[in-house]
Design an enzyme around this catalytic site. Structure first.
Site, PDB file in Angstrom:
ATOM      1  N   HIS A 167       0.727  -1.442   0.356  1.00 39.15           N
ATOM      2  CA  HIS A 167      -0.187  -0.234   0.355  1.00 39.15           C
ATOM      3  C   HIS A 167       0.599   1.300  -0.133  1.00 39.15           C
ATOM      4  CE1 HIS A 167      -4.522  -1.441  -0.428  1.00 39.15           C
ATOM      5  NE2 HIS A 167      -3.731  -2.292  -0.335  1.00 39.15           N
ATOM      6  N   ARG A 211     -11.583   1.969  -3.422  1.00 39.23           N
ATOM      7  CA  ARG A 211     -11.639   1.362  -2.807  1.00 39.23           C
ATOM      8  C   ARG A 211     -11.803   1.563  -0.989  1.00 39.23           C
ATOM      9  NH1 ARG A 211      -5.822   0.770  -4.982  1.00 39.23           N
ATOM     10  NH2 ARG A 211      -5.098  -1.019  -4.832  1.00 39.23           N
ATOM     11  N   ARG A 249     -15.837  -1.061  -4.615  1.00 39.39           N
ATOM     12  CA  ARG A 249     -15.678  -2.136  -4.431  1.00 39.39           C
ATOM     13  C   ARG A 249     -16.234  -2.727  -2.486  1.00 39.39           C
ATOM     14  NH1 ARG A 249      -9.883  -4.258  -3.951  1.00 39.39           N
ATOM     15  NH2 ARG A 249      -9.663  -2.524  -2.013  1.00 39.39           N
ATOM     16  N   GLU A 277      -9.118 -12.157  -8.085  1.00 42.62           N
ATOM     17  CA  GLU A 277      -8.068 -12.349  -7.466  1.00 42.62           C
ATOM     18  C   GLU A 277      -7.470 -13.296  -6.567  1.00 42.62           C
ATOM     19  OE1 GLU A 277      -8.204  -8.114  -4.979  1.00 42.62           O
ATOM     20  OE2 GLU A 277     -10.125  -8.800  -3.637  1.00 42.62           O
ATOM     21  N   ASN A 333      -2.900  -7.857  -8.018  1.00 42.71           N
ATOM     22  CA  ASN A 333      -2.012  -7.440  -6.962  1.00 42.71           C
ATOM     23  C   ASN A 333      -1.835  -8.612  -6.151  1.00 42.71           C
ATOM     24  OD1 ASN A 333      -1.272  -4.179  -7.735  1.00 42.71           O
ATOM     25  ND2 ASN A 333      -2.663  -4.124  -5.432  1.00 42.71           N
ATOM     26  N   ASP A 334      -3.303  -8.888  -5.500  1.00 42.47           N
ATOM     27  CA  ASP A 334      -3.092 -10.633  -4.987  1.00 42.47           C
ATOM     28  C   ASP A 334      -3.071 -11.376  -6.236  1.00 42.47           C
ATOM     29  OD1 ASP A 334      -4.457  -9.580  -2.031  1.00 42.47           O
ATOM     30  OD2 ASP A 334      -5.393  -8.909  -2.505  1.00 42.47           O
ATOM     31  N   ARG A 369       2.980 -10.093  -0.869  1.00 38.70           N
ATOM     32  CA  ARG A 369       3.627  -8.596  -1.602  1.00 38.70           C
ATOM     33  C   ARG A 369       3.444  -7.981  -1.030  1.00 38.70           C
ATOM     34  NH1 ARG A 369      -3.337  -6.899  -2.438  1.00 38.70           N
ATOM     35  NH2 ARG A 369      -2.863  -4.969  -2.119  1.00 38.70           N
ATOM     36  N   CYS A 385      -7.999  -3.787 -12.297  1.00 44.63           N
ATOM     37  CA  CYS A 385      -7.445  -2.655 -11.247  1.00 44.63           C
ATOM     38  C   CYS A 385      -5.984  -3.063 -10.596  1.00 44.63           C
ATOM     39  CB  CYS A 385      -8.737  -2.725 -10.663  1.00 44.63           C
ATOM     40  SG  CYS A 385      -9.356  -3.842  -9.612  1.00 44.63           S
TER      41      CYS A 385
HETATM   42  C1  PEP Z   1      -5.489  -6.129  -6.151  1.00 46.19           C
HETATM   43  O1  PEP Z   1      -5.449  -6.987  -5.313  1.00 46.19           O
HETATM   44  O2  PEP Z   1      -5.105  -5.924  -7.595  1.00 46.19           O
HETATM   45  C2  PEP Z   1      -6.466  -4.704  -5.886  1.00 46.19           C
HETATM   46  C3  PEP Z   1      -6.493  -4.558  -7.321  1.00 46.19           C
HETATM   47  O3  PEP Z   1      -6.844  -4.860  -4.536  1.00 46.19           O
HETATM   48  P1  PEP Z   1      -5.879  -4.383  -3.850  1.00 46.19           P
HETATM   49  O4  PEP Z   1      -4.776  -3.511  -3.546  1.00 46.19           O
HETATM   50  O5  PEP Z   1      -7.085  -3.073  -3.083  1.00 46.19           O
HETATM   51  O6  PEP Z   1      -6.098  -5.611  -2.479  1.00 46.19           O
HETATM   52 MG    MG Z   2      -6.619  -6.888  -3.606  1.00 51.96          MG
END
Ligand code: PEP
Ligand code: MG
Length: 820
Positions: free
Chosen positions: A451, A558, A594, A687, A710-711, A721, A758
């Protein structure tokens, strides 16, 4: 053809290094009136982003396209360095051919030069000659038409598949456009040849292409043979028609992205997390202020506390040493052994005990003595000792924490703009910062999808993550250059480095400005395929910023960010107010909300969620929504109410099973009935690997998919991550992740559903092109990436992106994909 005169040739020159050699060669062209002196700096700058070593002892420095107006008249100078100059590691140059090219009048000369390349005896002769006429004669001689080594024989046959095309750029096939051609050709497995009149070149060899001497408006035949010959031909012809030179010059996100600075100052290497260059003093982020009492009544007790604190600090340092050694090797860990040694310094301990005897608390005494000692060491003026002072303060701080009476929260405010350094930043830490005062962020831990990285990108602050503990040992106020593309933090840079970094900053700003001006143009590829570019946001004020930045809607709100930084959850009415403020700002553009994705690295203290051993595998995302109807239902009610004010869609996070989706949908349906609201689209985040594998089943119950790369990356590769050392490898361009995306797109399109992405990779130029090529129709990214990605997508053909995606899927590693 341009003339090569004795005035533009210098024999028997000497230079200590490449920079000096370029300055000598460039000044010949300044003196001869071919260019302004600023173009020499441009030549030096180009060396930072490209290698102009041609091979066999020859280099061809030339400036950046954007500085072309500094060229007064096309010209070439040749400087001979008989003793050689090291160009790059393992590359020695004897002839520096500096080029100031406004047009392609020099192309014949360049072609002659490439002939010389194949002929070491000639290079050796020219490197030692004492007569400039030798050089002039060889470089301006009428050429024979043999193409020779590095290319394909003149007699080489044409392949069965070919296309004739006229060069359309402002200039012929010289260094920059030929490089662009080679880069595209190398993306394909097929053999590529190029014919110009009677000469045939290997399309994957720069030297060979230069030998063709094809000038502007020349007609060339592009030929390809191999499994992907059609795709290769299509991509190369499209690139030539588009004007290779123009493409190389186009200020797209790509030109800056990945073009790391290479400065002389000492650097700490990390992971590039948010692009851009920052120059400023370093400041450590401290969550706490250490408060100690000035005096103490019981000296014996204070003495015991001091010894205990020192002993505990030693244990901590020992653990830290072992941890860093295992993670990053003995060299990086050695600093913590050195820190332990400071704690054994008898003079320091004695001085502190003395202060304690005179009535001071252990904390006060220790702080005073460490600071005095550090100042004495720093005052000695030696660079090495200066570093020891930093270490001393650092280890002193460690002990002081243990002696603290209280640790007070310290606000994240600074008097001047700073490069913020921290072990890591939680979302709430970052939320507390004043972005106007933070010009760069560098964290010791974290990865590109943490983050910290996401927030840095959304605030448009250049950032590096995962830089390791060394960064924590630098003194406050050390001047630094942070390169968010190259992932390096340069310490105490000299004037040359600063000059260069400022130039790159200006260039970057100019490029951003060009993209910004075109930000409302749709992302329409050169062959007419449209990709929707939308934004990821965390709160109401960002909706308006997204529209201003050219986003065509919000692909990911988010919503959990509305739940952070407070003592209790926002009420339904508060949420309704926030969502409808967004629809107002979006003025008819879509908003995908979301539902709460708490858990993992996002904690909300007031929810009192039980601590989990593996938070990323625990009750997060939709699991928490389903477990906590007290949170989920009011949120859904607020969303359905806000849907009356604009086009809103619902998206469920972390869906891993069909049952979860059905359960969430059922609650949404109940809420909708309660409110008597019309239906709205309900999609899911893809994800979790299981969601990919059951995508056909999920597609039957979802209106759309948005892939959270990302996930998906962390779960596919089983790499946290946020992990300090693994996060670097957790790259969403890994073929395993790309194949997951391909599977998802196929399943969705079979069911007639659309797919967006995303995750962070949507905002990466290469990632965006590959995702579009895989059939993703909507890319959602941090606001500052919108204009750059739109510009990047507009500069390419969809067909080329499809071909790129196909090759990416066939790769074996993320590195291979990135090298495509
Ligand atoms: C992701 O996991 O790619 C995503 C967009 O959600 P977040 O980064 O908020 O977990
Ligand atoms: Mg995610």
């Amino acid at each position: 053809m341009i003339k090569l005169t004795r005035e533009t040739i210098r024999l028997n020159a000497q230079a200590r290094d490449k920079t000096e050699a370029i300055r000598i060669a460039g000044s010949l062209l300044v003196d001869s009136g071919n260019m302004q002196s600023g173009y020499i700096d441009s030549m030096l700058l180009r060396e930072k982003v490209a290698n102009t070593f041609l091979g066999n002892g020859i280099a061809i420095p030339h400036g950046l396209p954007k500085d072309r107006e500094l060229i007064l008249q096309t010209g070439i100078s040749v400087t001979q360095f008989p003793a050689g100059v090291q160009w790059n590691q393992g590359e020695t140059v004897y002839l520096v051919v500096a080029i100031a090219a406004r047009s392609d009048e020099h192309i014949e000369l360049l072609a002659n030069l490439t002939d010389v390349l194949d002929d070491p005896a000639t290079v050796q002769r020219l490197a030692q000659t004492t007569d400039a006429a030798d050089i002039i004669a060889r470089l301006t001689a009428a050429r024979n038409t043999e193409v020779g080594a590095g290319g394909t024989a003149t007699e080489a046959e044409d392949f069965a598949k070919w296309v004739d095309v006229a060069l359309t750029g402002a200039a012929g096939l010289h260094a920059r456009p030929a490089t662009a051609f080679v880069e595209i050709a190398k993306n394909f497995q097929a053999e590529v040849r190029v014919r110009h009149i009677s000469k045939v070149a290997n399309g994957k060899s720069l030297v060979s292409l230069l030998k063709l001497g094809a000038d502007k408006q020349a007609s060339i035949r592009i030929m390809a043979r191999g499994i992907d010959e059609d795709a290769a031909l299509e991509a190369l012809v499209a690139a030539v028609k588009h004007g290779l030179e123009d493409e190389a010059d186009a200020p797209t996100a790509m030109t800056r992205q990945g073009a790391a600075l290479a400065l002389q100052a000492r650097a700490i290497a990390g992971i590039a997390a948010a692009p851009g260059v920052a120059i400023g003093p370093l400041r450590h982020f401290r969550r706490e202020k250490i408060v100690v009492a000035v005096t103490a009544l019981d000296a014996a007790h204070e003495q015991t506390r001091l010894f205990q604190a020192i002993a505990t600090a030693k244990v901590q340092l020992g653990e830290l040493h072992d941890e860093v050694k295992a993670r990053s090797g003995a060299a990086r860990a050695a600093i913590f052994r050195a820190h332990e040694e400071f704690l054994d310094d008898p003079e320091l301990v004695e001085a502190t005990l003395c202060q304690i005897q005179s009535g001071h608390s252990a904390g006060w005494a220790w702080r005073a003595c460490v600071e005095q000692r550090a100042q004495e060491v720093a005052a000695l003026g030696d660079a090495l000792l200066k570093e020891r002072a930093v270490d001393l303060r650092d280890v002193g701080h460690r002990v002081l924490r243990l002696l603290a009476n209280t640790l007070e929260e310290e606000p994240g405010s600074f008097d001047v703009p700073v490069i913020l350094v921290a072990e890591d930043l939680s979302p709430s830490d970052t939320a507390r910062l004043d972005p106007a005062k933070i010009i760069g962020i560098c964290t010791a831990a974290g990865g590109p999808t943490s983050h910290t990285a996401i927030i840095a990108r959304s605030l448009d602050i250049p950032a590096i993550v995962g830089a390791g503990p060394a960064v924590l040992n630098q003194a406050d106020d050390t001047l630094c250059i942070l390169d968010g593309d190259g992932g390096n933090l340069y310490l105490e840079p000299g004037e040359t480095d600063l000059l260069l970094a400022r130039q790159v900053q200006q260039e970057w700003a100019a490029q951003r400005e060009t993209e910004r001006l075109a930000c409302y143009q749709p992302a329409l590829t050169t062959d007419g395929h449209r990709i929707e570019v939308v934004a990821n946001i965390g709160g109401a004020p960002e909706a308006e910023q997204a529209v201003i930045a050219g986003a065509e809607g919000i692909g990911l709100l988010r919503s959990e960010f509305l739940f952070l930084q407070r003592a209790e959850p926002p009420s339904e009415d508060e949420q309704f107010a926030a969502y409808s403020a967004m629809t107002r700002a979006l003025n008819g553009l879509p908003l995908i909300i979301r539902t709460l994705d708490i858990g993992g690295d996002k904690e909300v203290p007031y929810l009192s969620l039980p601590a989990e051993q593996n938070p990323f595998l625990g009750v997060r995302g939709i699991r928490l929504c389903l477990a906590r109807p007290d949170l989920f239902r009011p949120q859904l009610r607020a969303i359905y109410r806000a849907a009356a004010t604009g086009p809103v869609k619902i998206m469920f996070p972390m869906i891993a099973t069909v049952e979860e989706l059905l359960a969430a949908r059922a609650i949404a349906a109940e809420v909708r009935r309660e409110l008597n609201a019309p239906p709205i689209e309900i999609g899911i985040m893809v994800e979790v690997p299981s969601a990919v594998l059951i995508a056909p089943e999920l597609a039957a119950h979802a209106d759309f998919f948005s892939i959270g790369t990302n996930d998906l990356t962390q779960y596919t590769l089983a790499m946290d991550r946020l992990h300090p050392s693994l996060a670097r490898q957790a790259d969403a361009l890994h073929p395993a992740v790309l194949r997951m995306i391909e599977m998802t797109v196929k399943a969705a399109s079979a069911a007639g559903k659309w797919v967006g992405v995303c995750g962070g990779i949507a905002g990466d130029p290469k990632g965006a092109a590959i995702l579009a090529g895989l059939g993703v129709t909507e890319l959602s990214m941090s606001i500052p990436s919108v204009a750059a990605i739109k510009a990047h997508l507009r500069s390419q053909s969809f067909v080329a992106m499809q071909a790129l995606a196909k090759r990416a899927l066939a790769c074996q590693s993320a590195a291979e994909v990135r090298a495509l």
